[in-house]
Design a protein around this motif. Structure first.
Motif, PDB file in Angstrom:
ATOM      1  N   TYR A  48      80.031 -16.371 -20.772  1.00 36.29           N
ATOM      2  CA  TYR A  48      81.530 -16.709 -21.696  1.00 36.29           C
ATOM      3  C   TYR A  48      81.993 -17.827 -20.791  1.00 36.29           C
ATOM      4  CZ  TYR A  48      81.220 -12.498 -24.570  1.00 36.29           C
ATOM      5  OH  TYR A  48      80.858 -11.615 -25.574  1.00 36.29           O
ATOM      6  N   GLU A  49      82.262 -19.029 -21.488  1.00 36.31           N
ATOM      7  CA  GLU A  49      82.917 -20.220 -20.782  1.00 36.31           C
ATOM      8  C   GLU A  49      83.755 -20.898 -21.877  1.00 36.31           C
ATOM      9  OE1 GLU A  49      79.266 -21.441 -17.819  1.00 36.31           O
ATOM     10  OE2 GLU A  49      79.296 -22.659 -19.550  1.00 36.31           O
ATOM     11  N   HIS A  50      84.770 -21.865 -21.262  1.00 40.57           N
ATOM     12  CA  HIS A  50      85.487 -22.412 -22.020  1.00 40.57           C
ATOM     13  C   HIS A  50      85.032 -23.652 -22.246  1.00 40.57           C
ATOM     14  CE1 HIS A  50      89.033 -19.882 -22.549  1.00 40.57           C
ATOM     15  NE2 HIS A  50      88.435 -19.394 -21.492  1.00 40.57           N
ATOM     16  N   LYS A  51      84.544 -23.940 -23.522  1.00 39.44           N
ATOM     17  CA  LYS A  51      83.821 -25.326 -23.740  1.00 39.44           C
ATOM     18  C   LYS A  51      84.198 -25.815 -25.116  1.00 39.44           C
ATOM     19  CE  LYS A  51      79.606 -24.715 -21.224  1.00 39.44           C
ATOM     20  NZ  LYS A  51      79.749 -25.895 -20.068  1.00 39.44           N
ATOM     21  N   LYS A  52      85.592 -25.902 -25.219  1.00 44.00           N
ATOM     22  CA  LYS A  52      86.446 -26.441 -26.583  1.00 44.00           C
ATOM     23  C   LYS A  52      86.124 -27.374 -27.203  1.00 44.00           C
ATOM     24  CE  LYS A  52      90.197 -22.945 -26.058  1.00 44.00           C
ATOM     25  NZ  LYS A  52      91.771 -22.743 -26.067  1.00 44.00           N
ATOM     26  N   ASP A  53      85.568 -28.392 -26.394  1.00 37.72           N
ATOM     27  CA  ASP A  53      85.031 -29.962 -26.890  1.00 37.72           C
ATOM     28  C   ASP A  53      83.765 -29.788 -27.285  1.00 37.72           C
ATOM     29  OD1 ASP A  53      84.128 -29.291 -24.387  1.00 37.72           O
ATOM     30  OD2 ASP A  53      84.751 -31.523 -23.697  1.00 37.72           O
ATOM     31  N   VAL A  54      83.147 -28.700 -27.368  1.00 42.13           N
ATOM     32  CA  VAL A  54      81.708 -28.721 -27.982  1.00 42.13           C
ATOM     33  C   VAL A  54      81.314 -28.025 -29.458  1.00 42.13           C
ATOM     34  CG1 VAL A  54      79.252 -28.015 -27.648  1.00 42.13           C
ATOM     35  CG2 VAL A  54      80.773 -28.592 -25.505  1.00 42.13           C
ATOM     36  N   HIS A  55      81.244 -28.535 -30.259  1.00 45.03           N
ATOM     37  CA  HIS A  55      80.902 -28.128 -31.716  1.00 45.03           C
ATOM     38  C   HIS A  55      79.534 -27.924 -31.911  1.00 45.03           C
ATOM     39  CE1 HIS A  55      82.296 -27.391 -35.707  1.00 45.03           C
ATOM     40  NE2 HIS A  55      81.337 -27.907 -36.218  1.00 45.03           N
ATOM     41  N   ILE A  56      79.142 -26.609 -32.572  1.00 48.05           N
ATOM     42  CA  ILE A  56      78.110 -25.770 -32.734  1.00 48.05           C
ATOM     43  C   ILE A  56      77.673 -26.010 -34.229  1.00 48.05           C
ATOM     44  CG2 ILE A  56      76.781 -23.900 -32.448  1.00 48.05           C
ATOM     45  CD1 ILE A  56      78.061 -24.671 -29.952  1.00 48.05           C
TER      46      ILE A  56
ATOM     47  N   THR B 168      84.734 -21.974 -28.773  1.00 40.72           N
ATOM     48  CA  THR B 168      84.927 -23.305 -29.509  1.00 40.72           C
ATOM     49  C   THR B 168      84.702 -22.929 -31.019  1.00 40.72           C
ATOM     50  OG1 THR B 168      84.257 -25.618 -29.376  1.00 40.72           O
ATOM     51  CG2 THR B 168      82.540 -23.800 -28.861  1.00 40.72           C
ATOM     52  N   SER B 169      84.472 -24.339 -31.536  1.00 39.34           N
ATOM     53  CA  SER B 169      84.297 -24.167 -32.916  1.00 39.34           C
ATOM     54  C   SER B 169      82.772 -24.214 -33.439  1.00 39.34           C
ATOM     55  CB  SER B 169      85.231 -25.512 -33.492  1.00 39.34           C
ATOM     56  OG  SER B 169      84.554 -26.613 -33.078  1.00 39.34           O
ATOM     57  N   CYS B 170      82.601 -23.746 -34.780  1.00 36.41           N
ATOM     58  CA  CYS B 170      81.235 -24.014 -35.307  1.00 36.41           C
ATOM     59  C   CYS B 170      81.396 -24.344 -36.720  1.00 36.41           C
ATOM     60  CB  CYS B 170      80.280 -22.889 -34.961  1.00 36.41           C
ATOM     61  SG  CYS B 170      81.006 -21.425 -36.082  1.00 36.41           S
ATOM     62  N   SER B 171      80.337 -25.006 -37.249  1.00 31.84           N
ATOM     63  CA  SER B 171      80.115 -25.042 -38.734  1.00 31.84           C
ATOM     64  C   SER B 171      79.124 -24.023 -39.206  1.00 31.84           C
ATOM     65  CB  SER B 171      79.464 -26.602 -39.094  1.00 31.84           C
ATOM     66  OG  SER B 171      80.367 -27.510 -38.799  1.00 31.84           O
ATOM     67  N   TYR B 172      79.153 -24.042 -40.602  1.00 35.24           N
ATOM     68  CA  TYR B 172      78.346 -22.763 -41.438  1.00 35.24           C
ATOM     69  C   TYR B 172      77.574 -23.596 -42.452  1.00 35.24           C
ATOM     70  CZ  TYR B 172      81.340 -19.466 -38.980  1.00 35.24           C
ATOM     71  OH  TYR B 172      82.053 -18.995 -38.101  1.00 35.24           O
ATOM     72  N   LEU B 173      76.454 -23.302 -42.474  1.00 38.38           N
ATOM     73  CA  LEU B 173      75.582 -23.907 -43.519  1.00 38.38           C
ATOM     74  C   LEU B 173      75.196 -22.765 -44.666  1.00 38.38           C
ATOM     75  CD1 LEU B 173      74.025 -26.418 -44.548  1.00 38.38           C
ATOM     76  CD2 LEU B 173      72.079 -25.989 -43.083  1.00 38.38           C
ATOM     77  N   TYR B 174      76.098 -23.135 -45.697  1.00 40.32           N
ATOM     78  CA  TYR B 174      75.829 -22.014 -46.847  1.00 40.32           C
ATOM     79  C   TYR B 174      75.009 -22.126 -47.681  1.00 40.32           C
ATOM     80  CZ  TYR B 174      80.501 -20.493 -44.714  1.00 40.32           C
ATOM     81  OH  TYR B 174      81.592 -20.169 -44.011  1.00 40.32           O
ATOM     82  N   ALA B 175      73.807 -21.698 -47.216  1.00 40.63           N
ATOM     83  CA  ALA B 175      72.495 -22.111 -47.915  1.00 40.63           C
ATOM     84  C   ALA B 175      71.546 -21.308 -47.204  1.00 40.63           C
ATOM     85  CB  ALA B 175      72.197 -23.380 -48.052  1.00 40.63           C
ATOM     86  N   PRO B 176      70.455 -20.736 -47.866  1.00 37.81           N
ATOM     87  CA  PRO B 176      69.354 -20.011 -47.514  1.00 37.81           C
ATOM     88  C   PRO B 176      68.353 -21.074 -46.707  1.00 37.81           C
ATOM     89  CG  PRO B 176      69.368 -19.541 -49.857  1.00 37.81           C
ATOM     90  CD  PRO B 176      70.515 -20.766 -49.670  1.00 37.81           C
ATOM     91  N   ALA B 177      67.503 -20.797 -45.851  1.00 41.60           N
ATOM     92  CA  ALA B 177      66.470 -21.719 -45.119  1.00 41.60           C
ATOM     93  C   ALA B 177      65.706 -22.175 -46.084  1.00 41.60           C
ATOM     94  CB  ALA B 177      66.096 -20.909 -43.951  1.00 41.60           C
ATOM     95  N   LEU B 178      65.131 -21.410 -47.001  1.00 40.97           N
ATOM     96  CA  LEU B 178      64.114 -21.758 -48.020  1.00 40.97           C
ATOM     97  C   LEU B 178      64.771 -21.041 -49.251  1.00 40.97           C
ATOM     98  CD1 LEU B 178      61.324 -22.653 -47.950  1.00 40.97           C
ATOM     99  CD2 LEU B 178      60.388 -20.290 -47.799  1.00 40.97           C
ATOM    100  N   VAL B 179      64.536 -22.038 -50.327  1.00 42.26           N
ATOM    101  CA  VAL B 179      65.068 -21.659 -52.028  1.00 42.26           C
ATOM    102  C   VAL B 179      63.692 -21.471 -52.553  1.00 42.26           C
ATOM    103  CG1 VAL B 179      67.488 -22.410 -51.475  1.00 42.26           C
ATOM    104  CG2 VAL B 179      65.368 -23.970 -52.238  1.00 42.26           C
ATOM    105  N   GLU B 180      64.316 -21.009 -54.059  1.00 37.54           N
ATOM    106  CA  GLU B 180      63.236 -20.498 -54.691  1.00 37.54           C
ATOM    107  C   GLU B 180      62.253 -21.930 -55.403  1.00 37.54           C
ATOM    108  OE1 GLU B 180      66.323 -19.491 -54.929  1.00 37.54           O
ATOM    109  OE2 GLU B 180      65.776 -17.361 -54.558  1.00 37.54           O
ATOM    110  N   SER B 181      63.174 -23.151 -55.552  1.00 38.04           N
ATOM    111  CA  SER B 181      62.399 -24.380 -56.215  1.00 38.04           C
ATOM    112  C   SER B 181      63.108 -25.509 -55.601  1.00 38.04           C
ATOM    113  CB  SER B 181      62.788 -24.315 -57.689  1.00 38.04           C
ATOM    114  OG  SER B 181      64.355 -24.276 -57.778  1.00 38.04           O
ATOM    115  N   ILE B 182      62.201 -26.528 -55.692  1.00 39.99           N
ATOM    116  CA  ILE B 182      62.813 -27.816 -55.241  1.00 39.99           C
ATOM    117  C   ILE B 182      63.816 -28.441 -55.811  1.00 39.99           C
ATOM    118  CG2 ILE B 182      62.143 -30.327 -54.907  1.00 39.99           C
ATOM    119  CD1 ILE B 182      59.230 -29.286 -54.737  1.00 39.99           C
ATOM    120  N   ASP B 183      64.139 -28.049 -57.349  1.00 44.60           N
ATOM    121  CA  ASP B 183      65.293 -28.504 -58.047  1.00 44.60           C
ATOM    122  C   ASP B 183      66.437 -27.876 -57.385  1.00 44.60           C
ATOM    123  OD1 ASP B 183      66.687 -29.488 -60.502  1.00 44.60           O
ATOM    124  OD2 ASP B 183      66.676 -27.403 -61.076  1.00 44.60           O
TER     125      ASP B 183
END
Length: 318
Positions: free
Chosen positions: A130-138, A167-182
């Motif tokens: 546990y550390e304060h690293k507020k200037d790092v974004h994940i 600190t802060s982070c982003s979220y990738l709202y998608a599966p790692a692998l989806v059903e189709s290329i489309d």
């Protein structure tokens, strides 16, 4: 042949330097000679076998392995963790602890950190202090939504690591692998996902694991890969994956339908990240690690001593 007087002087100088803690300058003053003369005497004492230097510490073996791997694969850094006698989960935890220590030091110099997914990275996050690293974004560098094994998904790991760093982070709202290329194409062009992928491409440091699709594969356990997928990957020559992207024995990303359905950075984009840290244990992943190193995807390797030894013993590599 050295005369008795020369050998005697070497022994006296060596005793003062190694046992009494005198500096070369102090010894030079005592014998009324220049410091380079003392330096030469000490070097000759080693050459003649009068002085033998041993490093008596259990970490010597791992440090030696590290240096050899750095030279063999042209890496920036290697950390080899001794896991002899440890159960697999404890070995993974030891690796996570070493990775956490390394990354904690590196985050003093970086503003953005990318993270992939997997059980080894979970150990890294759990061991992170546990550390304060507020200037790092994940930033997650691959998708991760799903109902199974949520604790090892990239979004969850990014969130937990951000909490550890306060600190802060982003979220990738998608599966790692989806059903189709489309579907993949439509998702990566939505504003939110496109923005996070752009952030991922520009991180200064990324932490990844390495998978073997055919041996204890987490992607199979969580249902991303079925028997047909595995057969297809085997025929295509897959030997490993980084961030759900499969590559062959020389480290080239496969031109395979599975790779085309992944939402996240491709291997070329990962390679362009200034520093990529790979955390991987288990000699059953040996071929996967070798190929990743041959492909130039890692700058830093953190692994166990048995795997490190086998990487050096394999003569098929450069």
């Amino acid at each position: 042949m050295l005369s008795w007087e020369e050998r005697r002087l070497m022994v006296k100088v060596a005793m003062l330097y190694y046992f009494e803690g005198w500096t070369q300058a102090e010894i030079a003053t005592k014998y009324n000679v220049s410091r380079p003369v003392i330096s030469k005497l000490l070097n000759n004492a080693k050459k003649e076998g009068i002085v033998e230097i041993y490093i008596k510490d259990e970490t010597y073996h791992t440090v030696e392995l590290e240096q050899k791997l750095i030279e063999k694969f042209n890496l920036k850094e290697v950390i080899v963790v001794s896991t002899a006698g440890f159960a697999p989960e404890m070995a993974k935890r030891q690796l996570g602890k070493s990775a956490a220590s390394y990354i904690a030091k590196r985050t003093k110099d970086v503003k953005s950190l990318g993270i992939s997914w997997g059980s080894t990275l979970l150990s890294f996050v759990e061991e992170f202090p546990y550390e304060h690293k507020k200037d790092v974004h994940i930033v997650p560098i691959v998708g991760g939504m799903g109902s199974e094994y949520v604790h090892i998904h990239s979004n969850q790991l990014a969130f937990n690591l951000a909490q550890k760093m306060n600190t802060s982070c982003s979220y990738l709202y998608a599966p790692a692998l989806v059903e189709s290329i489309d579907l993949k194409d439509r998702l990566v062009n939505t504003k939110d996902i496109a923005n996070v992928l752009e952030l991922a491409q520009n991180v200064e440091l990324a932490v990844v694991g390495i998978g073997n699709p055919f041996k204890e594969a987490t992607m199979e356990k969580i249902g991303y890969l079925n028997d047909n997928d595995l057969t297809s990957l085997r025929k295509a020559g897959a030997v490993g994956d980084i961030s759900s992207r499969f590559y062959d024995a020389v480290g080239n990303e496969l031109d395979h339908p599975l790779n085309q359905r992944v939402i996240g950075l491709n291997l070329d984009e990962i390679k362009k990240i200034p520093e990529v840290v790979g955390i991987v244990e288990g000699s059953y992943k040996l071929e996967s690690i070798e190929a990743a190193l041959n492909g130039g995807y890692l700058d830093v390797l953190i692994t166990d001593d048995r795997t490190a030894q086998e990487l050096l013993q394999n003569q098929s590599l450069r």
